[in-house]
Design a protein around this motif. Structure first.
Motif, PDB file in Angstrom:
ATOM      1  N   SER A  89       5.781   8.942  -8.618  1.00 35.91           N
ATOM      2  CA  SER A  89       4.538   8.695  -7.578  1.00 35.91           C
ATOM      3  C   SER A  89       4.766  10.110  -6.956  1.00 35.91           C
ATOM      4  N   PHE A  90       3.628  10.424  -6.634  1.00 29.51           N
ATOM      5  CA  PHE A  90       2.980  11.812  -5.441  1.00 29.51           C
ATOM      6  C   PHE A  90       4.406  11.092  -4.710  1.00 29.51           C
ATOM      7  N   ASP A  91       3.845  10.241  -3.583  1.00 27.98           N
ATOM      8  CA  ASP A  91       4.333   9.443  -2.555  1.00 27.98           C
ATOM      9  C   ASP A  91       6.066   9.275  -2.652  1.00 27.98           C
ATOM     10  N   GLU A  92       6.034   8.824  -3.385  1.00 27.87           N
ATOM     11  CA  GLU A  92       7.929   8.726  -3.906  1.00 27.87           C
ATOM     12  C   GLU A  92       8.411  10.454  -3.812  1.00 27.87           C
ATOM     13  N   ILE A  93       8.188  11.493  -4.342  1.00 23.52           N
ATOM     14  CA  ILE A  93       8.382  12.674  -3.943  1.00 23.52           C
ATOM     15  C   ILE A  93       8.062  13.282  -2.956  1.00 23.52           C
ATOM     16  N   ALA A  94       7.259  12.719  -2.151  1.00 24.49           N
ATOM     17  CA  ALA A  94       6.845  13.667  -1.085  1.00 24.49           C
ATOM     18  C   ALA A  94       7.874  13.018  -0.097  1.00 24.49           C
ATOM     19  N   THR A 152      -6.951  12.920  -6.110  1.00 24.77           N
ATOM     20  CA  THR A 152      -5.305  13.203  -5.503  1.00 24.77           C
ATOM     21  C   THR A 152      -4.927  12.344  -5.389  1.00 24.77           C
ATOM     22  N   GLU A 153      -5.262  10.857  -5.117  1.00 30.35           N
ATOM     23  CA  GLU A 153      -4.405   9.832  -5.121  1.00 30.35           C
ATOM     24  C   GLU A 153      -4.890   8.398  -5.570  1.00 30.35           C
ATOM     25  N   PRO A 154      -3.899   7.811  -6.259  1.00 25.12           N
ATOM     26  CA  PRO A 154      -2.822   7.922  -6.586  1.00 25.12           C
ATOM     27  C   PRO A 154      -2.801   9.273  -8.123  1.00 25.12           C
ATOM     28  N   TRP A 155      -1.148   9.834  -7.764  1.00 25.27           N
ATOM     29  CA  TRP A 155      -0.478  10.557  -8.505  1.00 25.27           C
ATOM     30  C   TRP A 155       0.546  10.432  -8.572  1.00 25.27           C
ATOM     31  N   SER A 156       0.681  10.820 -10.102  1.00 33.43           N
ATOM     32  CA  SER A 156       2.246  10.648  -9.993  1.00 33.43           C
ATOM     33  C   SER A 156       1.941  11.633 -11.633  1.00 33.43           C
ATOM     34  N   ILE A 157       3.493  11.986 -11.667  1.00 37.96           N
ATOM     35  CA  ILE A 157       4.239  13.203 -13.178  1.00 37.96           C
ATOM     36  C   ILE A 157       4.591  11.870 -13.847  1.00 37.96           C
ATOM     37  N   MET A 203       0.530  -1.373   0.137  1.00 33.42           N
ATOM     38  CA  MET A 203       0.211   0.217  -0.177  1.00 33.42           C
ATOM     39  C   MET A 203       1.089   1.331   0.314  1.00 33.42           C
ATOM     40  N   ALA A 204       0.623   2.582  -0.998  1.00 32.32           N
ATOM     41  CA  ALA A 204       1.055   3.162  -0.699  1.00 32.32           C
ATOM     42  C   ALA A 204       0.794   4.522   0.446  1.00 32.32           C
ATOM     43  N   ARG A 205       1.715   4.864   1.177  1.00 28.32           N
ATOM     44  CA  ARG A 205       1.995   5.756   2.246  1.00 28.32           C
ATOM     45  C   ARG A 205       0.689   6.813   1.797  1.00 28.32           C
ATOM     46  N   ARG A 206       0.594   7.028   2.478  1.00 22.51           N
ATOM     47  CA  ARG A 206      -0.370   8.584   2.594  1.00 22.51           C
ATOM     48  C   ARG A 206       0.434   8.927   3.206  1.00 22.51           C
ATOM     49  N   TRP A 207       0.892  10.541   2.715  1.00 24.79           N
ATOM     50  CA  TRP A 207       1.352  11.742   3.195  1.00 24.79           C
ATOM     51  C   TRP A 207       1.015  12.419   3.374  1.00 24.79           C
ATOM     52  N   THR A 208       1.557  13.081   4.793  1.00 28.36           N
ATOM     53  CA  THR A 208       1.349  14.073   5.455  1.00 28.36           C
ATOM     54  C   THR A 208       2.123  14.919   6.121  1.00 28.36           C
ATOM     55  N   ASN A 209       1.906  16.585   5.818  1.00 28.22           N
ATOM     56  CA  ASN A 209       2.967  17.559   6.444  1.00 28.22           C
ATOM     57  C   ASN A 209       2.357  17.676   8.243  1.00 28.22           C
ATOM     58  N   ARG A 210       2.943  17.275   9.046  1.00 30.92           N
ATOM     59  CA  ARG A 210       2.824  17.590  10.360  1.00 30.92           C
ATOM     60  C   ARG A 210       3.410  19.240  10.755  1.00 30.92           C
TER      61      ARG A 210
END
Ligand SMILES: Nc1nc2c(c(=O)[nH]1)N[C@H]1C(S)=C(S)[C@@H](COP(=O)(O)O)O[C@H]1N2
Ligand SMILES: [Mo]
Length: 300
Positions: free
Chosen positions: A99-104, A81-86, A1-8
């Protein structure tokens, strides 16, 4: 499962004072290229009073969600916005999908407080969280003939009322010359005020080019393509007499239908007092050399 990124992180965490002080010493001792990159953000951070989160997230331009300033904040919850990739492709040796998860997880973000000037002659000051676009571009090896990059926004017709209505020729596309794209002020932004990017501001990741009119700062990007020729861009295509490829903020070059010499600061008090617009939106020292020898009244 892709990790969900949150900025705390809270706003106070993102740029510790000690880091600022260190960087300032680097600048004072004049240590070249990376000092320049920090200087832009640093000077801005020290002198600019940001707009509120509320102002930044309720007064938007995001035509995929309608043309009114308050349409994006009403409609952009539908953006998926999930999943997302560039995809990074075109004239490169090694095209890349990230993927956005990799970017984050792979790129460290910092806070950059930048002036933001729309071609419609209003402005804000926005505390972005992001990293330099150059850091991502460095993951691919451009072919020698590559001179520009084109950016493309996601198209989700079922989720985007402006796309359904066809208010523009979507996907929204923008572009930069490679040296502009690699400039240390040019960001890939993933948040504001230490929060993940709100949908209406271009979640999950967008471009920010602070010395150019706001429409160059393309939202919700899914593709970056290296090209040899100046790429297709949405606003030039719509009306090349009114909108140029460069679109550097320039108080001496008026829009055919209005003056660009002053701007209305959003939230700027009772009488909406106007302030003078600055050459390159106040980033002249950092970017003027990119345009040496160009006639900015013709290449506007
Ligand atoms: N995909 C996409 N990107 C876009 C736009 C848009 O309509 N669609 N509008 C542009 C314009 S005109 C401006 S002024 C800024 C507004 O950014 P903000 O809403 O985060 O302030 O986004 C730019 N990026
Ligand atoms: Mo804009």
């Amino acid at each position: 499962m892709a990790r969900r990124w949150t900025n705390r992180l809270t706003r106070d965490d993102v740029t510790p004072k000690s880091a600022f002080m260190n960087r300032r010493q680097l600048i004072a001792s004049g240590v070249g290229a990376s000092a320049l990159s920090i200087a832009g953000g640093l000077q801005a951070s020290e002198t600019l009073e940001p707009n509120t989160f509320e102002q930044i997230t309720t007064y938007n331009n995001f035509y995929e969600f309608g043309t009114g300033k308050d349409d994006p904040s009403k409609n952009a919850h539908n953006l998926q916005t999930e999943p997302w990739s560039i995809e990074v492709d075109g004239l490169v040796e090694n095209p890349l999908t990230i993927s956005f998860d990799e970017i984050a997880s792979e790129f460290e973000t910092e806070e950059r407080i930048y002036r933001f000037r729309c071609v419609e002659a209003w402005s804000m000051v926005i505390p972005w969280n992001g990293f330099e676009l150059a850091d991502l571009l460095d993951r691919v090896t451009p072919l020698p003939e590559a001179k520009y990059v084109q950016f493309e926004t996601a198209v989700q017709p079922e989720n985007m009322i402006g796309v359904k209505r066809g208010v523009l020729d979507f996907p929204y596309r923008e572009g930069l010359r490679l040296d502009e794209a690699r400039h240390p002020l040019t960001l890939l932004a993933t948040g504001i005020y230490g929060e993940p990017m709100p949908n209406q501001n271009g979640a999950p990741i967008r471009i920010v080019v602070p010395w150019k009119y706001g429409f160059k700062s393309i939202k919700s990007i899914v593709r970056i393509t290296f090209t040899e020729e100046e790429p297709f861009t949405t606003w030039v295509d719509l009306n090349s007499r009114e909108y140029g490829f460069y679109s550097n903020v320039n108080p001496t070059v008026d829009h055919p239908r209005w003056s660009q010499s002053t701007e209305r600061l959003i939230g700027g008090g009772l009488f909406n007092a106007r302030q003078d617009t600055l050459m390159f939106n106040g980033y002249e020292e950092e970017v003027a050399s990119l345009y040496e020898g160009m006639d900015l009244t013709k290449q506007f």
